[in-house]
Design a protein around this motif. Structure first.
Motif, PDB file in Angstrom:
ATOM      1  N   PRO A   2       0.607  -1.317  -0.023  1.00  0.00           N
ATOM      2  CA  PRO A   2       0.117  -0.140  -0.016  1.00  0.00           C
ATOM      3  C   PRO A   2       0.822   1.359   0.121  1.00  0.00           C
ATOM      4  N   ARG A   3       1.944   1.113   0.590  1.00  0.00           N
ATOM      5  CA  ARG A   3       2.951   2.408   0.537  1.00  0.00           C
ATOM      6  C   ARG A   3       4.406   1.812   0.403  1.00  0.00           C
ATOM      7  N   LEU A   4       4.994   2.732  -0.428  1.00  0.00           N
ATOM      8  CA  LEU A   4       6.359   2.266  -0.805  1.00  0.00           C
ATOM      9  C   LEU A   4       7.047   3.652  -1.347  1.00  0.00           C
ATOM     10  N   ASN A   5       7.814   4.085  -0.509  1.00  0.00           N
ATOM     11  CA  ASN A   5       8.533   5.605  -1.010  1.00  0.00           C
ATOM     12  C   ASN A   5       9.893   5.503  -0.927  1.00  0.00           C
ATOM     13  N   ASP A   6      10.402   6.383  -1.909  1.00  0.00           N
ATOM     14  CA  ASP A   6      11.952   6.573  -1.700  1.00  0.00           C
ATOM     15  C   ASP A   6      12.366   7.573  -0.770  1.00  0.00           C
ATOM     16  N   SER A   7      13.505   8.085  -0.497  1.00  0.00           N
ATOM     17  CA  SER A   7      13.956   8.971   0.589  1.00  0.00           C
ATOM     18  C   SER A   7      13.393  10.198   0.444  1.00  0.00           C
ATOM     19  N   THR A   8      12.905  10.628  -0.547  1.00  0.00           N
ATOM     20  CA  THR A   8      12.214  12.169  -0.886  1.00  0.00           C
ATOM     21  C   THR A   8      10.799  12.002  -0.455  1.00  0.00           C
ATOM     22  N   GLY A   9      10.203  10.682  -0.351  1.00  0.00           N
ATOM     23  CA  GLY A   9       8.831  10.546  -0.098  1.00  0.00           C
ATOM     24  C   GLY A   9       7.963  10.382  -1.409  1.00  0.00           C
ATOM     25  N   ALA A  10       8.558  10.307  -2.683  1.00  0.00           N
ATOM     26  CA  ALA A  10       7.955   9.997  -3.789  1.00  0.00           C
ATOM     27  C   ALA A  10       7.606   8.657  -3.772  1.00  0.00           C
ATOM     28  N   PRO A  11       6.346   8.252  -4.392  1.00  0.00           N
ATOM     29  CA  PRO A  11       5.800   6.816  -4.189  1.00  0.00           C
ATOM     30  C   PRO A  11       6.474   6.224  -5.395  1.00  0.00           C
ATOM     31  N   LEU A  12       6.847   4.760  -5.014  1.00  0.00           N
ATOM     32  CA  LEU A  12       7.347   3.689  -5.981  1.00  0.00           C
ATOM     33  C   LEU A  12       6.121   2.911  -6.475  1.00  0.00           C
ATOM     34  N   THR A  13       6.324   2.617  -7.842  1.00  0.00           N
ATOM     35  CA  THR A  13       5.587   1.356  -8.401  1.00  0.00           C
ATOM     36  C   THR A  13       6.472  -0.016  -8.452  1.00  0.00           C
ATOM     37  N   ALA A  14       6.046  -0.959  -7.514  1.00  0.00           N
ATOM     38  CA  ALA A  14       7.022  -2.090  -7.368  1.00  0.00           C
ATOM     39  C   ALA A  14       6.630  -3.399  -7.966  1.00  0.00           C
ATOM     40  N   THR A  15       7.390  -4.081  -8.478  1.00  0.00           N
ATOM     41  CA  THR A  15       7.123  -5.464  -8.795  1.00  0.00           C
ATOM     42  C   THR A  15       6.865  -6.214  -7.466  1.00  0.00           C
ATOM     43  N   LEU A  16       5.865  -7.001  -7.500  1.00  0.00           N
ATOM     44  CA  LEU A  16       5.388  -7.888  -6.431  1.00  0.00           C
ATOM     45  C   LEU A  16       5.569  -9.360  -6.653  1.00  0.00           C
TER      46      LEU A  16
END
Length: 658
Positions: free
Chosen positions: A636-650
């Motif tokens: 539901p939530r995955l962000n980089d160090s700047t807070g930008a959301p990431l789209t991840a392979t699950l």
């Protein structure tokens, strides 16, 4: 009109020669031999039946070996200390040669298995415990090589082994000839009351009808080939009475096929010249009928033999169309004994069959004299493939008897390790494959080094160098591993060479394909994506009921820094239960977030690039054997160090209970 056993066996040979070359031809002969051995009577003019005088049997040729072991305090001159003449640490049992010679021969065979399967030297004990039939196959290959050498070019060990095996085969021939004479004398004493040995039948014709003796004389006797069949069946009776020996004869033939395939694959690298030279197509062709007959007697069905099964059945039926009672008798003896009996009978009779009672005594007595000096060397080296094959089958039967009783491996198998090579199934690295075995039972198999750990339908696990699986068509195949490829063979000697993938029937009967990762990397590494991802690692795991395992949840921001995360892992609570969640990164873990969901949350002020383990999850198997739980992943939530959301392979995981 009835046919004699010899005629049925000759018909089997005709079916063998006329069949398509390759697997069909050799299997047709093996199956025909299985069905053909059975006494039938050819009607001829009645003759007087003189009895054959019995005489002491004197075996000429190789002297009997000295089985006496020297005290271990005084090692034998060969430099090999004999501490045991049998048991689980030996293949030959009861020191049939002299003790030291067997040890050296066994060590050579173990070396060959290690080299052909590319196993480390540290696996010697495993080979001796779990791959005994592979060692037998290598031993037999080396013995055939020794037989085909000129006598003056054999090593001392080869000469001793050839002499002992020749003696064993010769004694079997003498035993068979002696039984044949005894059965004839029983018949001669009272033809109308004579009954052949169990598993055979005898048609007295009309001569034994009421009053017929006065009109037509005595009934015709069984033929020379019939009496020889009685004797051969008695000499090799262990193959009829011992189910484990029948299975061993088939399993060793199957192992020979795999070793021959590996030897061919290794030839380009020069390995075969050292350890695979004796693994020939001729020997493979000769002993494959033992595997085929084992399959049939075990009730697996002709389908395991592939599309050629119907043709094999037709060939066998044609070879024995007029001898149904003989066919039933032969099957009651067990497949391997029928094959050996056929080889002995055809070799002894050599096309000269006799039914006439007046001629039989001299012929049977002559057969005994020939048996007392029999040497299979010339037949084995014959340019006639059928003659050589029969000699090979006879040697094979006598050789296996020298390795009994067997002591198959047991004990605990290696536990799964994160470093174990995975199987890539459906593009996903997976811990094990679930497949249907030749008997249609459910098995699962995983890799452990160069070995398979194979678990059957009731949970018995064993180490093995090969697995026997059904492809989608129902044909049976045997697969061994060689590096990042598989070596596959099929009953009858078909050999695909090295292949990159196995296509097999899963537990539901559907088709699946398994391959090996090209890098031979552990499961966790094999699942890493180039961009952001969340994975359950290893991707697949196999548990026995009530056992536990710990998996890890990994995440990555790809080329960016991972800063914060919320990850949910869902599972089937009827199959597994989560017992522990240990954090590997700052945050929290709620293993009861929902009845079937674990939530892992966290973040860091010291982010880094690359994979990161978030938590370790411990699961316990609570379901039935065969049950599987997918470990689905959501982020539901995955962000980089700047807070930008990431789209991840699950990348989900899976736990299977076996």
């Amino acid at each position: 009109m009835h046919y004699s056993t010899f005629n049925a066996l000759r018909s089997a040979e005709v079916a063998f020669r006329r069949a398509r070359p390759g697997a069909l031809r050799l299997a047709a002969f093996g199956l025909s031999c299985l069905l053909a051995v059975g006494p039938q009577v050819q009607i001829a003019a009645a003759q007087p039946a003189p009895p054959i005088p019995t005489q002491p049997l004197t075996i000429q040729g190789a002297p009997a070996p000295d089985y006496t072991l020297r005290p271990t305090a005084t090692p034998p001159s060969s430099g090999v200390e004999v501490v045991s003449c049998g048991g689980q640490n030996r293949i030959f049992q009861n020191c049939p040669i002299d003790g030291p010679t067997e040890i050296r021969l066994e060590n050579q065979a173990i070396d060959a298995v290690l080299a052909l399967h590319q196993l480390p030297a540290g696996d010697r004990d495993r080979v001796l415990a779990w791959a005994r039939n592979d060692v037998r196959a290598a031993l037999f290959a080396n013995l055939i090589v020794a037989y085909k050498k000129p006598a003056d070019q054999r090593t001392a060990d080869e000469a001793a082994a050839v002499a002992r095996l020749t003696q064993a085969v010769r004694q079997k021939r003498v035993d068979a000839a002696d039984v044949a004479i005894g059965e004839y004398n029983k018949w001669a004493q009272n033809p109308c009351a004579y009954s052949p040995p169990a598993g055979f039948s005898y048609d007295r014709g009309t001569a034994c009808a009421r009053g017929a003796n006065q009109l037509f004389g005595r009934p015709n006797p069984p033929s020379r080939a019939d009496f020889q069949a009685y004797g051969a069946a008695a000499a090799y009776a262990t193959y009829a009475s011992d189910a484990s020996l029948r299975a061993l004869s088939g399993d060793t033939a199957r192992a020979y096929g795999t070793l021959a395939g590996l030897g061919a694959a290794a030839a380009a690298g020069g390995v075969a010249a050292a350890v695979g030279a004796g693994l020939t197509v001729g020997t493979l062709t000769a002993i494959q009928p033992f595997l085929i007959s084992t399959i049939l007697v075990s009730g697996y069905g002709l389908g395991v033999l592939g599309s050629s099964g119907a043709a094999l059945a037709t060939s066998a039926s044609a070879a024995t169309a007029a001898s149904s009672s003989g066919a039933l008798g032969a099957i009651s003896l067990g497949g391997p004994v029928a094959i050996i009996a056929a080889a002995v009978v055809i070799g002894v009779v050599q096309g000269v069959n006799v039914v006439n009672a007046a001629e039989l005594p001299a012929r049977l007595q002559g057969d005994l004299s020939v048996a007392q000096n029999y040497d299979p060397t010339s037949a084995l080296a014959s340019s006639d493939a059928d003659t050589s094959a029969r000699a090979t089958q006879e040697l094979y039967g006598a050789f296996l008897a020298l390795t009994l009783p067997d002591y198959p491996g047991g004990g605990a198998v290696p536990a799964p390790q994160p470093s174990d090579t995975p199987l890539v199934i459906g593009g996903v690295p997976t811990r094990s494959m679930q497949y249907l075995a030749w008997d249609n039972s459910r098995h699962s198999a995983r890799l452990s080094g160069g070995w398979w750990v194979d678990t059957d339908a009731v949970g018995n696990a064993r180490l093995t160098l090969t697995v026997d699986y059904l492809e989608p068509s129902g044909r049976g195949w045997t697969a061994g591993r060689l590096g990042n490829q598989f070596q596959t063979t099929s009953p009858g000697g078909a050999n695909t060479g090295l292949v990159d993938a196995l296509t097999y029937q899963n537990w539901q009967g559907g088709a699946e394909t398994a391959s090996l990762p090209s890098s031979n990397a552990p499961v966790a590494s094999a699942r890493v994506a180039k961009g952001p991802y969340v994975s359950v690692d290893p991707g697949s795991w196999t548990l026995t009921p009530h056992a536990s395992t710990t998996l890890q949840v990994d995440a990555s921001a790809g080329t960016r820094n991972l800063g914060a995360w919320t990850v949910d892992v869902t599972y089937d609570p009827a199959v597994v239960q989560v017992s522990q969640c240990v954090l590997a990164a700052p945050g929290s873990c709620n293993k009861h977030f929902a009845p079937n969901t674990i939530r892992i949350e966290g973040g860091t002020t010291n982010p880094h690039v690359g994979p990161r383990t978030l938590a370790h999850l411990t699961f316990t198997a609570v379901g039935e054997r065969g049950a599987t739980s997918t470990l689905s992943v959501a982020a539901p939530r995955l962000n980089d160090s700047t807070g930008a959301p990431l789209t991840a392979t699950l990348n989900p995981g899976r736990i299977t209970i076996e």
